[in-house]
Design a protein around this motif. Sequence first.
Motif: not given
Length: 476
Positions: A407-415
């Motif tokens: 799962r994408e745990e990196r905030l900037p990537f997910l935002e």
Amino acid sequence: MLGPRGGWQALRRCASLPRAQREVRLRVREALAAREPAGEVKVQGWVRSVRSQKEVLFLHINDGSSLENLQVVADPSLENRDLTFGSAVEVQGKLVKSPHRMQNMELKAETIRVVGPCDTWSFPLKTKERHPLEYVRQFPHLRCRNNTLGSLLRIRSEATAAIHSFFQDNGYMHIHTPIITSNDCEGAGELFQIETSNEAREPAEKTHFFNVPAFLTVSGQLHLEVMAGAFTHVFTFGPTFRAENSQSRRHLAEFYMVEAELSFTESLEDIMQVMEDLFKTVTSTVFSKCPRDVELFHKYIAPAQKDRLEKTLKNKFVIISYNEAVEILKQASQTFTFKPEWGCDLQTEHEKYLVKHCGEVPVFVINYPYDLKPFYMRDNEDGPQHTVAAVDLLVPGIGELCGGSLREERLPFLESRLQRLGLTDAYQWYLDLRKFGSVPHGGFGMGFERYLQYILGVENIKDVIPFPRFSHSCLL
């Protein structure tokens, strides 16, 4: 008054008094497994056959606890007109050694009571007939009395227990994820929307019961991710729903999913290892707990399936990348309905070919194109062919059995991705998980009915669930 010591002595005297011999109630499975004769036993069940001779009456009864029937031997005087195939009976008598090689014990009846008669003329299941699965599917309220469906449901029960045992033995917490949700986990739009009977009659501008649109869940994954942020390893096992307008052998509107989430993992290999271990452990357990039931399927439904599964259990699953899969498909001599191209999803015909190409064993396909997969999958940052850390497990005869990812745990990537999709407001809570103690994590889901199809060799998914729901059909 009795003191403590006197009280204990009185209890001992009571316990030592001779008790009246009590009648023992046995399930058919227990009676068949008994090693010694027993007097005064009671067995209840349904008659599978009646054979009356001049000097003896033979019955075979079954109560669902076993594929094998218990033979009842009785005096012909105990026969009555209601004692027919399908009738419910209660038999009292003595459990004795059977002279027949095929059965260890039999019941010598002293009384036979017909609890519920059965009209054999209108009863759609007939004695000594091997009804096709398509035929018994017409009778969802009666098909569980058919041998094949009885075996299937016992296997399904044992597989359910084995799945729970696997996860609990490996330190996972079981979570009850909600059936009603405001999330569309897959983003496919194939959802059942929930509304009250009043809402259905009222104008559209009226408020929703929940104040927001609500749906039947397509996956418990997002709720599991919440729980994985507190309990590390979690799983759920429950019904999921897809509003696909399909009556194919592979699709149901309601089906069961096994889903797991693992915190503190940065490796897709960790996820794949859990998938493989789950499959092999559960399958081995089912084979050891239900040998006769499994044998019925491998003998009459799918004769070659036993050898294929033994090969599967002995070998490691194959791993190929999506890129490799597309190249294999492009070089195939077979003509596909859907032309294989990089960036296109793999169709069932592609999945089955890949499994065959790899030696008819389960195959993990990893690292799918970024634009093919949902927003929550981890970006591999591997341009120009942009991929995500996703994995599908393909199995012979079925195609996709499991799907998972990091799962994408990196905030900037997910935002960034949610913003491009216009989903930022709807998934603000999901972004919060990345702000407050986020960790690398991943998980997967396995379709339970497809799993049963594969291990038993059943062609139609409607025949591995007690009450199938699919497009234009919701019987009972």
